[in-house]
Design a protein around this motif. Sequence first.
Motif, PDB file in Angstrom:
ATOM      1  N   MET A  48     -35.971  93.150  25.121  1.00 43.08           N
ATOM      2  CA  MET A  48     -35.758  93.552  23.928  1.00 43.08           C
ATOM      3  C   MET A  48     -37.328  93.592  23.297  1.00 43.08           C
ATOM      4  SD  MET A  48     -32.774  92.614  21.818  1.00 43.08           S
ATOM      5  CE  MET A  48     -31.146  92.249  22.454  1.00 43.08           C
ATOM      6  N   ARG A  49     -37.453  94.546  22.368  1.00 39.97           N
ATOM      7  CA  ARG A  49     -38.652  94.547  21.880  1.00 39.97           C
ATOM      8  C   ARG A  49     -38.684  93.935  20.412  1.00 39.97           C
ATOM      9  NH1 ARG A  49     -41.301 100.134  20.136  1.00 39.97           N
ATOM     10  NH2 ARG A  49     -42.107  99.357  18.343  1.00 39.97           N
ATOM     11  N   ALA A  50     -39.681  92.950  20.134  1.00 35.30           N
ATOM     12  CA  ALA A  50     -39.596  92.235  18.804  1.00 35.30           C
ATOM     13  C   ALA A  50     -40.175  93.287  17.718  1.00 35.30           C
ATOM     14  CB  ALA A  50     -40.562  90.965  18.651  1.00 35.30           C
ATOM     15  N   GLU A  51     -39.343  93.591  16.986  1.00 35.55           N
ATOM     16  CA  GLU A  51     -40.139  94.319  15.602  1.00 35.55           C
ATOM     17  C   GLU A  51     -40.874  93.436  14.401  1.00 35.55           C
ATOM     18  OE1 GLU A  51     -39.261  97.517  14.830  1.00 35.55           O
ATOM     19  OE2 GLU A  51     -38.219  97.631  16.794  1.00 35.55           O
ATOM     20  N   LEU A  52     -41.961  94.367  14.344  1.00 39.19           N
ATOM     21  CA  LEU A  52     -42.845  93.630  13.528  1.00 39.19           C
ATOM     22  C   LEU A  52     -42.478  93.929  12.083  1.00 39.19           C
ATOM     23  CD1 LEU A  52     -46.175  95.435  14.760  1.00 39.19           C
ATOM     24  CD2 LEU A  52     -45.468  92.913  15.050  1.00 39.19           C
ATOM     25  N   PRO A  53     -42.896  92.828  11.412  1.00 38.94           N
ATOM     26  CA  PRO A  53     -42.416  92.758   9.712  1.00 38.94           C
ATOM     27  C   PRO A  53     -43.205  94.055   9.089  1.00 38.94           C
ATOM     28  CG  PRO A  53     -43.405  90.639  10.275  1.00 38.94           C
ATOM     29  CD  PRO A  53     -43.523  91.522  11.514  1.00 38.94           C
ATOM     30  N   GLU A  54     -42.620  94.728   8.217  1.00 35.60           N
ATOM     31  CA  GLU A  54     -43.069  95.939   7.569  1.00 35.60           C
ATOM     32  C   GLU A  54     -44.386  95.782   7.116  1.00 35.60           C
ATOM     33  OE1 GLU A  54     -42.635  99.623   6.894  1.00 35.60           O
ATOM     34  OE2 GLU A  54     -41.297  98.770   7.469  1.00 35.60           O
ATOM     35  N   LYS A  55     -44.996  94.636   6.620  1.00 33.56           N
ATOM     36  CA  LYS A  55     -46.280  94.757   6.170  1.00 33.56           C
ATOM     37  C   LYS A  55     -47.383  94.506   7.099  1.00 33.56           C
ATOM     38  CE  LYS A  55     -46.340  89.837   5.746  1.00 33.56           C
ATOM     39  NZ  LYS A  55     -46.333  88.539   4.842  1.00 33.56           N
ATOM     40  N   GLU A  56     -47.027  94.424   8.281  1.00 29.24           N
ATOM     41  CA  GLU A  56     -48.145  94.404   9.509  1.00 29.24           C
ATOM     42  C   GLU A  56     -47.908  95.670  10.200  1.00 29.24           C
ATOM     43  OE1 GLU A  56     -47.732  90.769  11.851  1.00 29.24           O
ATOM     44  OE2 GLU A  56     -47.409  89.649  10.298  1.00 29.24           O
ATOM     45  N   ARG A  57     -47.345  96.554   9.964  1.00 27.30           N
ATOM     46  CA  ARG A  57     -47.422  97.796  10.885  1.00 27.30           C
ATOM     47  C   ARG A  57     -48.441  98.495  10.487  1.00 27.30           C
ATOM     48  NH1 ARG A  57     -41.515 100.078  11.578  1.00 27.30           N
ATOM     49  NH2 ARG A  57     -40.407  98.219  12.135  1.00 27.30           N
ATOM     50  N   GLY A  58     -49.372  99.118  11.402  1.00 23.98           N
ATOM     51  CA  GLY A  58     -50.426  99.999  11.169  1.00 23.98           C
ATOM     52  C   GLY A  58     -51.676  99.019  11.050  1.00 23.98           C
ATOM     53  N   ASN A  59     -51.628  97.821  11.082  1.00 22.90           N
ATOM     54  CA  ASN A  59     -52.969  96.970  11.240  1.00 22.90           C
ATOM     55  C   ASN A  59     -53.716  97.264  12.368  1.00 22.90           C
ATOM     56  OD1 ASN A  59     -52.388  95.890   8.579  1.00 22.90           O
ATOM     57  ND2 ASN A  59     -51.501  94.216   9.440  1.00 22.90           N
ATOM     58  N   ALA A  60     -52.975  97.317  13.490  1.00 23.42           N
ATOM     59  CA  ALA A  60     -53.903  97.473  14.903  1.00 23.42           C
ATOM     60  C   ALA A  60     -54.687  98.741  14.774  1.00 23.42           C
ATOM     61  CB  ALA A  60     -52.761  97.545  15.911  1.00 23.42           C
ATOM     62  N   THR A  61     -54.155  99.778  14.051  1.00 19.24           N
ATOM     63  CA  THR A  61     -55.278 100.989  13.999  1.00 19.24           C
ATOM     64  C   THR A  61     -56.474 100.514  13.312  1.00 19.24           C
ATOM     65  OG1 THR A  61     -53.392 102.282  14.063  1.00 19.24           O
ATOM     66  CG2 THR A  61     -55.501 103.466  13.476  1.00 19.24           C
ATOM     67  N   ALA A  62     -56.196  99.910  12.012  1.00 12.80           N
ATOM     68  CA  ALA A  62     -57.320  99.577  11.122  1.00 12.80           C
ATOM     69  C   ALA A  62     -58.234  98.485  11.722  1.00 12.80           C
ATOM     70  CB  ALA A  62     -56.751  98.909   9.966  1.00 12.80           C
ATOM     71  N   GLU A  63     -57.708  97.642  12.500  1.00  9.09           N
ATOM     72  CA  GLU A  63     -58.342  96.546  13.104  1.00  9.09           C
ATOM     73  C   GLU A  63     -59.380  97.284  14.430  1.00  9.09           C
ATOM     74  OE1 GLU A  63     -56.057  93.796  14.525  1.00  9.09           O
ATOM     75  OE2 GLU A  63     -55.531  92.909  12.474  1.00  9.09           O
ATOM     76  N   PHE A  64     -58.934  98.226  14.913  1.00 10.45           N
ATOM     77  CA  PHE A  64     -59.453  98.938  15.936  1.00 10.45           C
ATOM     78  C   PHE A  64     -60.877  99.781  15.430  1.00 10.45           C
ATOM     79  CE2 PHE A  64     -60.449 102.962  18.350  1.00 10.45           C
ATOM     80  CZ  PHE A  64     -60.815 102.335  19.551  1.00 10.45           C
ATOM     81  N   VAL A  65     -60.589 100.349  14.555  1.00  7.02           N
ATOM     82  CA  VAL A  65     -61.486 101.109  13.824  1.00  7.02           C
ATOM     83  C   VAL A  65     -62.469 100.160  13.402  1.00  7.02           C
ATOM     84  CG1 VAL A  65     -62.194 102.547  11.818  1.00  7.02           C
ATOM     85  CG2 VAL A  65     -60.224 103.106  13.264  1.00  7.02           C
ATOM     86  N   MET A  66     -62.191  99.151  12.704  1.00  5.80           N
ATOM     87  CA  MET A  66     -63.342  98.116  12.125  1.00  5.80           C
ATOM     88  C   MET A  66     -64.247  97.364  13.460  1.00  5.80           C
ATOM     89  SD  MET A  66     -61.533  96.216   8.878  1.00  5.80           S
ATOM     90  CE  MET A  66     -60.207  96.085   9.472  1.00  5.80           C
TER      91      MET A  66
END
Length: 128
Positions: A1-19
């Motif tokens: 099973m895949r663990a779900e990320l909390p709502e406030k952490e979704r999309g952080n990977a994209t921003a971190e990748f760009v920076m």
Amino acid sequence: MRAELPEKERGNATAEFVMVSALVVLLFLGVLQVAFALFTHNVLQDAASQGARYGAMLDKTPADGEERTYDLLYSVLPRHYSATVTSSVTQWKGVDAVQVTVAAPVPLFGPFGIAAQWEVSGHAVVQR
């Protein structure tokens, strides 16, 4: 099973990748610029030294060394690169020597943009 990320952490990977990728690209460009400046300095120094050696030969003059320096510079650097080459016979460590001096711009920000002026000299004992 895949663990779900909390709502406030979704999309952080994209921003971190760009920076992080922006920092990596800037670091790579900085290393590339240092390599370009060192390469240019080494070409200037080698051309000045080889020109002085050529001009100090038995059947050559300092003007021949100056011409040889131009030939060496523009066999490696682009034709629009504006280097000033001068030659003379001077006293170097108590003996007559040919001195070839090259003054040329070394770009500080890529091949275009602001440039610093570097001056290098080569000496060779006259064989006369």
